[in-house]
Scaffold this motif. Structure first.
Motif, mmCIF file in Angstrom:
data_model
loop_
_atom_site.group_PDB
_atom_site.id
_atom_site.type_symbol
_atom_site.label_atom_id
_atom_site.label_comp_id
_atom_site.label_asym_id
_atom_site.label_seq_id
_atom_site.Cartn_x
_atom_site.Cartn_y
_atom_site.Cartn_z
ATOM 1 N N ASN A 1 0.993 -1.296 0.145
ATOM 2 C CA ASN A 1 0.017 0.134 -0.155
ATOM 3 C C ASN A 1 0.856 1.134 -0.131
ATOM 4 O OD1 ASN A 1 0.837 0.631 2.753
ATOM 5 N ND2 ASN A 1 -0.836 -0.646 3.560
ATOM 6 N N SER A 2 0.232 2.537 -0.074
ATOM 7 C CA SER A 2 1.244 3.693 -0.103
ATOM 8 C C SER A 2 1.154 4.451 1.249
ATOM 9 C CB SER A 2 0.605 4.362 -1.170
ATOM 10 O OG SER A 2 -0.672 4.941 -0.900
ATOM 11 N N TRP A 3 0.718 3.828 2.219
ATOM 12 C CA TRP A 3 0.535 4.520 3.749
ATOM 13 C C TRP A 3 1.352 4.032 4.761
ATOM 14 C CZ3 TRP A 3 -3.547 2.560 1.129
ATOM 15 C CH2 TRP A 3 -4.046 1.252 1.604
ATOM 16 N N GLY A 4 2.900 3.531 4.656
ATOM 17 C CA GLY A 4 3.512 3.283 5.547
ATOM 18 C C GLY A 4 4.016 2.088 5.572
ATOM 19 N N ARG A 5 3.716 1.087 4.667
ATOM 20 C CA ARG A 5 4.347 -0.271 4.805
ATOM 21 C C ARG A 5 5.587 -0.286 3.937
ATOM 22 N NH1 ARG A 5 0.495 -4.717 5.003
ATOM 23 N NH2 ARG A 5 2.301 -5.965 5.057
ATOM 24 N N LEU A 6 6.480 -1.220 4.288
ATOM 25 C CA LEU A 6 7.792 -1.215 3.850
ATOM 26 C C LEU A 6 7.539 -1.993 2.348
ATOM 27 C CD1 LEU A 6 10.152 -2.443 6.449
ATOM 28 C CD2 LEU A 6 10.266 -0.401 5.424
ATOM 29 N N PRO A 7 8.469 -1.630 1.498
ATOM 30 C CA PRO A 7 8.271 -2.400 0.175
ATOM 31 C C PRO A 7 8.675 -3.706 0.379
ATOM 32 C CG PRO A 7 9.913 -0.484 0.136
ATOM 33 C CD PRO A 7 9.301 -0.652 1.515
ATOM 34 N N LEU A 8 7.812 -4.614 -0.661
ATOM 35 C CA LEU A 8 8.464 -6.093 -0.630
ATOM 36 C C LEU A 8 9.870 -6.011 -0.480
ATOM 37 C CD1 LEU A 8 5.478 -7.046 -3.144
ATOM 38 C CD2 LEU A 8 5.397 -7.264 -0.517
ATOM 39 N N PRO A 9 10.384 -7.256 -0.151
ATOM 40 C CA PRO A 9 11.873 -7.440 0.043
ATOM 41 C C PRO A 9 12.533 -7.603 -1.517
ATOM 42 C CG PRO A 9 10.529 -8.973 1.236
ATOM 43 C CD PRO A 9 9.671 -8.243 0.501
ATOM 44 N N GLN A 10 11.782 -8.022 -2.501
ATOM 45 C CA GLN A 10 12.617 -8.011 -3.737
ATOM 46 C C GLN A 10 12.600 -6.614 -4.355
ATOM 47 O OE1 GLN A 10 9.462 -9.217 -3.171
ATOM 48 N NE2 GLN A 10 8.192 -9.472 -4.655
ATOM 49 N N TYR A 11 11.894 -5.504 -3.734
ATOM 50 C CA TYR A 11 12.048 -4.214 -4.406
ATOM 51 C C TYR A 11 12.844 -3.320 -3.481
ATOM 52 C CZ TYR A 11 8.400 -5.784 -7.370
ATOM 53 O OH TYR A 11 7.774 -6.644 -8.278
ATOM 54 N N ARG A 12 13.460 -3.956 -2.294
ATOM 55 C CA ARG A 12 14.317 -2.944 -1.245
ATOM 56 C C ARG A 12 15.736 -2.766 -1.840
ATOM 57 N NH1 ARG A 12 12.147 -5.630 4.035
ATOM 58 N NH2 ARG A 12 10.017 -5.531 3.791
ATOM 59 N N MET A 13 16.412 -1.674 -1.676
ATOM 60 C CA MET A 13 17.690 -1.506 -1.945
ATOM 61 C C MET A 13 18.408 -1.869 -0.547
ATOM 62 S SD MET A 13 17.867 1.471 -4.460
ATOM 63 C CE MET A 13 19.476 1.590 -4.568
ATOM 64 N N PRO A 14 19.339 -3.029 -0.538
ATOM 65 C CA PRO A 14 20.180 -2.739 0.835
ATOM 66 C C PRO A 14 21.060 -1.755 0.867
ATOM 67 C CG PRO A 14 20.622 -4.562 -0.911
ATOM 68 C CD PRO A 14 19.689 -3.685 -1.441
ATOM 69 N N TYR A 15 21.239 -1.544 2.249
ATOM 70 C CA TYR A 15 22.356 -0.341 2.800
ATOM 71 C C TYR A 15 23.476 -0.846 2.482
ATOM 72 C CZ TYR A 15 24.485 3.081 5.407
ATOM 73 O OH TYR A 15 25.344 4.239 5.775
ATOM 74 N N ARG A 16 24.237 0.015 1.472
ATOM 75 C CA ARG A 16 25.606 -0.009 1.161
ATOM 76 C C ARG A 16 26.114 0.928 0.181
ATOM 77 N NH1 ARG A 16 26.538 -2.454 -4.058
ATOM 78 N NH2 ARG A 16 24.539 -3.134 -5.230
ATOM 79 N N ASP A 17 27.240 1.091 -0.117
ATOM 80 C CA ASP A 17 27.715 2.189 -0.990
ATOM 81 C C ASP A 17 27.349 1.721 -2.438
ATOM 82 O OD1 ASP A 17 28.684 3.594 0.746
ATOM 83 O OD2 ASP A 17 30.594 2.840 0.988
ATOM 84 N N TYR A 18 26.837 2.686 -3.334
ATOM 85 C CA TYR A 18 26.444 2.381 -4.565
ATOM 86 C C TYR A 18 27.357 3.293 -5.477
ATOM 87 C CZ TYR A 18 22.447 0.002 -3.087
ATOM 88 O OH TYR A 18 21.511 -0.905 -2.511
ATOM 89 N N VAL A 19 27.656 2.902 -6.684
ATOM 90 C CA VAL A 19 28.397 3.743 -7.548
ATOM 91 C C VAL A 19 27.562 3.918 -8.836
ATOM 92 C CG1 VAL A 19 30.467 3.941 -8.874
ATOM 93 C CG2 VAL A 19 30.544 2.856 -6.730
#
Length: 60
Positions: free
Chosen positions: A30-48
Protein backbone atom coordinates in the motif's frame (compact mmCIF):
# COMPACT_ATOMS: atom_id res chain seq x y z
CA UNK A 1 14.04 23.49 -2.06
CA UNK A 2 12.82 19.90 -1.89
CA UNK A 3 9.40 19.17 -3.35
CA UNK A 4 7.56 15.87 -3.09
CA UNK A 5 5.20 16.17 -6.06
CA UNK A 6 5.67 17.70 -9.54
CA UNK A 7 2.56 19.83 -8.95
CA UNK A 8 4.45 21.58 -6.15
CA UNK A 9 6.99 22.99 -8.61
CA UNK A 10 6.67 26.65 -9.51
CA UNK A 11 7.90 27.69 -12.99
CA UNK A 12 11.03 29.83 -12.65
CA UNK A 13 12.36 29.93 -16.22
CA UNK A 14 15.11 27.37 -15.58
CA UNK A 15 15.43 23.72 -16.49
CA UNK A 16 15.82 21.35 -13.54
CA UNK A 17 17.10 17.80 -14.03
CA UNK A 18 16.91 15.12 -11.34
CA UNK A 19 19.03 12.04 -12.09
CA UNK A 20 18.74 8.87 -10.00
CA UNK A 21 20.54 5.58 -10.50
CA UNK A 22 17.91 3.54 -8.68
CA UNK A 23 14.85 3.99 -6.52
CA UNK A 24 13.75 1.90 -3.57
CA UNK A 25 10.14 1.69 -2.55
CA UNK A 26 8.32 0.56 -5.65
CA UNK A 27 6.26 -2.57 -5.21
CA UNK A 28 4.64 -1.70 -1.88
CA UNK A 29 1.53 -3.42 -0.62
CA UNK A 30 0.00 0.00 0.00
CA UNK A 31 1.14 3.61 -0.04
CA UNK A 32 0.65 4.59 3.59
CA UNK A 33 3.59 3.36 5.59
CA UNK A 34 4.25 -0.27 4.71
CA UNK A 35 7.77 -1.24 3.70
CA UNK A 36 8.36 -2.26 0.09
CA UNK A 37 8.30 -5.97 -0.64
CA UNK A 38 11.75 -7.52 -0.07
CA UNK A 39 12.48 -7.97 -3.77
CA UNK A 40 12.08 -4.19 -4.30
CA UNK A 41 14.26 -2.98 -1.43
CA UNK A 42 17.76 -1.63 -1.89
CA UNK A 43 20.10 -2.95 0.77
CA UNK A 44 22.10 -0.40 2.70
CA UNK A 45 25.56 -0.19 1.12
CA UNK A 46 27.69 2.14 -0.97
CA UNK A 47 26.51 2.45 -4.56
CA UNK A 48 28.38 3.86 -7.55
CA UNK A 49 26.60 5.76 -10.31
CA UNK A 50 28.27 7.46 -13.27
CA UNK A 51 26.70 9.57 -15.98
CA UNK A 52 27.74 12.10 -18.60
CA UNK A 53 25.89 15.15 -19.82
CA UNK A 54 26.58 16.25 -23.37
CA UNK A 55 25.10 19.29 -25.12
CA UNK A 56 22.75 18.63 -27.99
CA UNK A 57 23.56 20.73 -31.02
CA UNK A 58 20.62 21.80 -33.12
CA UNK A 59 20.59 23.38 -36.55
CA UNK A 60 18.32 26.32 -37.16
Amino acid sequence: EYVRHPGDLVPDGRTHVHIESAQSGLGCVNSWGRLPLPQYRMPYRDYVFNFMLKPVLTRE
